[in-house]
Write a protein that holds these residues in place. Structure first.
Motif, PDB file in Angstrom:
ATOM      1  N   UNK A 143       0.830  -1.203   0.000  1.00 46.54           N
ATOM      2  CA  UNK A 143       0.000   0.000   0.000  1.00 46.54           C
ATOM      3  C   UNK A 143       0.866   1.256   0.000  1.00 46.54           C
ATOM      4  N   UNK A 144       2.002   1.255   0.698  1.00 46.17           N
ATOM      5  CA  UNK A 144       2.882   2.426   0.700  1.00 46.17           C
ATOM      6  C   UNK A 144       3.468   2.666  -0.685  1.00 46.17           C
ATOM      7  N   UNK A 145       3.891   1.614  -1.371  1.00 45.30           N
ATOM      8  CA  UNK A 145       4.451   1.765  -2.724  1.00 45.30           C
ATOM      9  C   UNK A 145       3.408   2.338  -3.679  1.00 45.30           C
ATOM     10  N   UNK A 146       2.174   1.829  -3.523  1.00 47.96           N
ATOM     11  CA  UNK A 146       1.109   2.352  -4.394  1.00 47.96           C
ATOM     12  C   UNK A 146       0.859   3.827  -4.122  1.00 47.96           C
ATOM     13  N   UNK A 177       3.096   6.063  -2.931  1.00 49.25           N
ATOM     14  CA  UNK A 177       4.228   6.844  -3.442  1.00 49.25           C
ATOM     15  C   UNK A 177       4.136   6.996  -4.958  1.00 49.25           C
ATOM     16  N   UNK A 178       3.745   5.904  -5.600  1.00 50.06           N
ATOM     17  CA  UNK A 178       3.618   5.979  -7.061  1.00 50.06           C
ATOM     18  C   UNK A 178       2.530   6.979  -7.460  1.00 50.06           C
ATOM     19  N   UNK A 179       1.423   6.990  -6.741  1.00 48.59           N
ATOM     20  CA  UNK A 179       0.347   7.939  -7.075  1.00 48.59           C
ATOM     21  C   UNK A 179       0.800   9.369  -6.846  1.00 48.59           C
ATOM     22  N   UNK A 180       1.494   9.624  -5.745  1.00 43.95           N
ATOM     23  CA  UNK A 180       1.948  10.982  -5.477  1.00 43.95           C
ATOM     24  C   UNK A 180       3.047  11.402  -6.451  1.00 43.95           C
ATOM     25  N   UNK A 181       3.880  10.464  -6.876  1.00 44.11           N
ATOM     26  CA  UNK A 181       4.917  10.788  -7.877  1.00 44.11           C
ATOM     27  C   UNK A 181       4.276  11.182  -9.201  1.00 44.11           C
ATOM     28  N   UNK A 182       3.267  10.423  -9.601  1.00 48.27           N
ATOM     29  CA  UNK A 182       2.570  10.766 -10.849  1.00 48.27           C
ATOM     30  C   UNK A 182       1.905  12.135 -10.726  1.00 48.27           C
ATOM     31  N   UNK A 206      11.759   5.359   6.650  1.00 46.18           N
ATOM     32  CA  UNK A 206      11.309   5.285   5.253  1.00 46.18           C
ATOM     33  C   UNK A 206      10.330   6.436   4.943  1.00 46.18           C
ATOM     34  N   UNK A 207       9.470   6.733   5.919  1.00 48.82           N
ATOM     35  CA  UNK A 207       8.514   7.813   5.698  1.00 48.82           C
ATOM     36  C   UNK A 207       9.226   9.166   5.562  1.00 48.82           C
ATOM     37  N   UNK A 208      10.248   9.361   6.429  1.00 49.21           N
ATOM     38  CA  UNK A 208      11.002  10.612   6.349  1.00 49.21           C
ATOM     39  C   UNK A 208      11.748  10.705   5.014  1.00 49.21           C
ATOM     40  N   UNK A 209      12.329   9.557   4.603  1.00 46.54           N
ATOM     41  CA  UNK A 209      12.985   9.545   3.281  1.00 46.54           C
ATOM     42  C   UNK A 209      11.999   9.922   2.195  1.00 46.54           C
ATOM     43  N   UNK A 210      10.818   9.356   2.326  1.00 52.76           N
ATOM     44  CA  UNK A 210       9.811   9.630   1.300  1.00 52.76           C
ATOM     45  C   UNK A 210       9.433  11.116   1.308  1.00 52.76           C
ATOM     46  N   UNK A 211       9.267  11.666   2.526  1.00 55.09           N
ATOM     47  CA  UNK A 211       8.899  13.083   2.602  1.00 55.09           C
ATOM     48  C   UNK A 211      10.032  13.984   2.081  1.00 55.09           C
ATOM     49  N   UNK A 212      11.313  13.599   2.424  1.00 55.72           N
ATOM     50  CA  UNK A 212      12.440  14.386   1.896  1.00 55.72           C
ATOM     51  C   UNK A 212      12.500  14.299   0.374  1.00 55.72           C
ATOM     52  N   UNK A 213      12.242  13.061  -0.108  1.00 56.61           N
ATOM     53  CA  UNK A 213      12.260  12.882  -1.565  1.00 56.61           C
ATOM     54  C   UNK A 213      11.137  13.687  -2.218  1.00 56.61           C
ATOM     55  N   UNK A 214       9.982  13.707  -1.552  1.00 55.18           N
ATOM     56  CA  UNK A 214       8.868  14.476  -2.093  1.00 55.18           C
ATOM     57  C   UNK A 214       9.189  15.985  -2.085  1.00 55.18           C
ATOM     58  N   UNK A 234      16.131  20.791   4.701  1.00 57.56           N
ATOM     59  CA  UNK A 234      15.908  20.554   6.150  1.00 57.56           C
ATOM     60  C   UNK A 234      15.498  19.099   6.412  1.00 57.56           C
ATOM     61  N   UNK A 235      14.597  18.615   5.583  1.00 59.42           N
ATOM     62  CA  UNK A 235      14.160  17.217   5.775  1.00 59.42           C
ATOM     63  C   UNK A 235      15.297  16.238   5.538  1.00 59.42           C
ATOM     64  N   UNK A 236      16.136  16.489   4.557  1.00 58.97           N
ATOM     65  CA  UNK A 236      17.263  15.588   4.284  1.00 58.97           C
ATOM     66  C   UNK A 236      18.222  15.554   5.463  1.00 58.97           C
ATOM     67  N   UNK A 237      18.508  16.783   6.023  1.00 56.71           N
ATOM     68  CA  UNK A 237      19.433  16.828   7.188  1.00 56.71           C
ATOM     69  C   UNK A 237      18.835  16.066   8.382  1.00 56.71           C
ATOM     70  N   UNK A 238      17.547  16.291   8.633  1.00 53.75           N
ATOM     71  CA  UNK A 238      16.924  15.621   9.789  1.00 53.75           C
ATOM     72  C   UNK A 238      16.895  14.097   9.586  1.00 53.75           C
TER      73      UNK A 238
END
Length: 730
Positions: free
Chosen positions: A217-220, A222-227, A347-355, A266-270
């Motif tokens: 469900x998390x991958x799905x 992330x894919x939706x938000x990336x699109x 993983x969530x923080x990585x995702x938020x930094x990536x976003x 900031x998110x990447x540093x944290x």
């Protein structure tokens, strides 16, 4: 008339009274066998090595668990088949292997011994010898126990269900009570631990499926938000239109780009700082994060509480207490869940930094695109709205599933074990086998059965006559008297004097019964009017007391005032003169041969006035078969002058003289010795006397033991002798 009851009849089946009399007769044998049986049972119980059985009790309870699909799954109360399966698990080879290895029971299971070894050692000790033995060391089993040890362990292990409850009894037998309790408790603990391990394993499988579903469900999402972000980057006219036109739009977009890049950095540093803390094993920084999830805070709080409970339990109980074992298992599970939640947070923080980075890149691209071309973006509004709806829906679904999964994992972590020990085994105070009381009861029962068998054999082999009823059944004659046995030594040495010395005794009364039977004028039709009676006293075999009885009967009749002549008709063994202390001289044989007259042959007993005709002066002779008529003449001549002629004849089955004498008298008395003469001999004697038409008038039972006679039933005369002793002088 002849006092005859016909031919002997077949023996009747013994009734309850006769059976009770048999028991009474042989009670000393029964008592002796009972004592030997009880003593033998006690000795066997003493020699057999005792076996102690220790018992522990475990309860198996139904529980509630979380299902892998996010819904509660209620486990119903265990049925009979489920409980039987748990009992089979207790008695499984895997359980036996674990306990054997944990307690090192190899030597215990390899030891050979038992009751035979102890009995041999005990017998050697009684004989003053010592058994020469060689000690063979038993090497400890390394690794896997052999099959024979597993089999012997399972032979001693017993698992059973207590009625219809959910309680199992676990029992183990050993010659050592402490070892029996130790093994029973260890098996119970191993079962509880195995149940807990199986439950934790099932919980791990549920959690693994939840993690897999969460990842999907998390991958799905992330894919939706990336699109969505890519679509927004392509929809530059929409963004330009949303901010106005010209320099104002570009300025606003530039400010958003700056904010987005600052947020991404900031998110990447944290995120990097939290990863470094996780690699160093620190969870405090994660818990202190303001954006941290409630699940992580709950897990850290549960971990702190579990640490405090472990310290308290360790202080109160031992290392291997079931609650401490369960708590440590829960702490391990909490540590694993904290690690999993930590990974999810990172993983969530990585995702938020990536976003954030993607958003900044998108804003930069949008700003560049707006600068180049702002036309044609209106047509992407509908597509962008659809992607926003999809991204929002997947985010909501992911958040809802994540919250439910955390609740399920928490429930799995907090569940109690479905098996626990309710009663620990203690060393038994008494052995389960052997039970001395049981052994003594069995020994006594077997001994009584053997005593009954011996009594039956003795009774079946005893063919002697002991009651008047049996004598009448065998002979078909009336039992005219039962002569008591003389008890004192003087009486036995001079039995023919008892009738004169004790005229009111039992012995004299029995002689009077005989005298009444032989002088009865209606007993036989052979006695002529005006003449005396003649009676012959005989028996089947020697040593029946016929001579003593004949002398005593003749003396009693003489003492009663009758004129009596006693003829010693036992020419093979004449003993009347010797017993009465009279000199030898011519007798019956000489009279029959014409060498002497009656007056020359007759002797007189000084004490009673009894006249005696001895057998022969030659000592031992035989009666000629041609002398029958002459013998009748002699007896007939005597009955003209006297009231009673008593003839002491030889045993009927021994010689033929008795048959010749029986033809010359009025009446015949057949004697049988109590407890000695067999029924077949008596019946044979009666048959032979009847062949020569002997005038049988009755039968007499001699040497009756009145004390033991009561054990065979009291006939009329013996009843009077025993119960009415006051009527007799002795």
């Amino acid at each position: 008339m002849t006092q005859d009851r016909g031919q002997p009849s077949a023996a009747e089946e013994p009734g309850i009274v006769e059976q009770l009399l048999v028991v009474r007769r042989h009670w000393p044998l029964g008592a002796l066998m009972l004592a030997l049986g009880i003593g033998g049972g006690a000795l066997a119980a003493r020699l057999i090595e005792p076996v102690f059985v220790a018992r522990a009790e475990v309860i198996y309870e139904p529980v509630t668990a979380g299902g892998p699909d996010g819904f509660d799954q209620v486990v119903a109360a265990p049925e009979g088949g489920t409980l039987d399966s748990q009992i089979r698990q207790i008695a499984s080879r895997a359980m036996a292997r674990e306990v054997i290895q944990r307690l090192d029971l190899g030597a215990e299971l390899e030891a050979r011994g038992g009751g035979l070894g102890r009995m041999a050692a005990w017998l050697l000790e009684l004989g003053g010898a010592s058994a020469a033995t060689t000690d063979v060391p038993i090497l400890p089993v390394q690794g896997e126990p052999p099959a024979r040890q597993l089999d012997r362990f399972l032979e001693r292990l017993q698992g059973s269900r207590e009625g219809k409850s959910h309680v199992f009894g676990i029992a183990w037998s050993s010659h050592d009570p402490v070892k029996a309790a130790q093994v029973a408790n260890e098996v119970a603990q191993a079962f509880v631990t195995a149940r807990l391990a199986q439950k934790l394993e099932a919980a791990e499988r549920v959690e693994e499926r939840l993690r897999q579903r969460r990842t999907q469900m998390r991958d799905a999402m992330i894919q939706a938000e990336t699109r969505l972000e890519l679509a927004r980057a392509a929809a530059k006219p929409v963004l330009v239109a949303s901010f106005g036109g010209g320099e104002e739009q570009m300025g606003a977009l530039s400010r958003q780009l700056i904010d987005a890049r600052i947020d991404a950095q900031t998110r990447a540093i944290r995120t990097e700082r939290l990863k470094e803390a996780a690699r160093n094993g620190s969870t405090g920084l994660l818990g202190a994060e303001p954006a941290q999830s409630p699940a992580m805070q709950n897990l850290l709080a549960l971990e702190a509480q579990a640490a405090r409970e472990e310290a308290d339990l360790l202080a109160q109980y031992g290392e291997r207490h079931p609650r401490l074992v369960d708590l440590r298992s829960r702490r391990k599970d909490l540590a694993r869940r904290i690690g999993a939640e930590q990974n999810q947070i990172l993983q969530k923080l990585d995702m938020e930094a990536e976003l954030a980075r993607v958003r900044a890149d998108g804003l930069a691209a949008q700003l560049d695109a707006i600068k180049g071309d702002a036309a044609g973006l209106a047509r992407s509004r509908q597509e962008l709205a659809g992607l926003e709806d999809e991204a929002r829906t997947r985010r909501q679904a992911f958040d809802a599933f994540d919250l439910k999964a955390q609740e399920i994992v928490q429930r799995l972590a907090d569940q109690a074990p479905d098996a626990r020990i309710v009663s620990e085994a203690v060393p038994p105070a008494s052995p389960a086998f052997p039970k001395p009381a049981t052994f003594m009861a069995v020994g006594g029962s077997v001994a009584l059965a053997l005593a009954a068998l011996l009594a039956w054999l003795l009774e079946s082999r005893d063919r002697s006559v002991r009651t008047a009823r049996d004598l009448e059944r065998i002979t078909g004659l009336v039992t005219v008297a039962m002569v008591p046995r003389l008890s004192s030594r003087r009486e036995r040495q001079h039995p023919h004097d008892v009738a004169l010395d004790q005229p009111l005794g039992r012995y004299s009364e029995a002689l009077r019964d005989m005298l009444a039977a032989v002088t009865d004028p209606f007993a036989t039709p052979q006695g002529p009017e005006g003449r005396g009676r003649s009676v012959l006293v005989t028996s089947a075999v020697p040593e029946e007391g016929k001579t003593t009885t004949a002398i005593s009967l003749a003396r009693m009749a003489a003492a009663e005032g009758l004129r009596v002549v006693l003829i010693d008709g036992d020419l093979r063994h004449p003993s009347v003169l010797e017993r009465l202390g009279l000199p030898a001289g011519p007798g019956l044989q000489e009279i029959l041969a014409g060498r002497a007259t009656l007056e020359q042959a007759l002797r007189t007993d000084r004490r009673s006035g009894l006249r005696i005709l001895p057998g022969s002066a030659a000592g031992r002779t035989a009666l000629a078969s041609q002398s029958g008529e002459r013998l009748r003449q002699v007896v007939h001549s005597l009955t003209r002058d006297v009231d009673l002629v008593v003839v002491d004849a030889a045993p009927a089955l021994a010689v033929a003289d008795t048959k010749l004498l029986a033809r010359s008298v009025d009446r015949v008395l057949l004697l049988a010795r109590w407890g000695k003469t067999g029924d077949r001999l008596i019946a044979r004697a009666v048959a032979e006397l009847r062949e020569v038409r002997a005038p049988l008038v009755g039968a007499v039972l001699t040497a009756v033991d009145l004390r033991r006679q009561a054990l065979y039933g009291l006939d009329d005369r013996s009843f009077a002798y025993v119960r009415h002793a006051r009527y007799y002088a002795t």
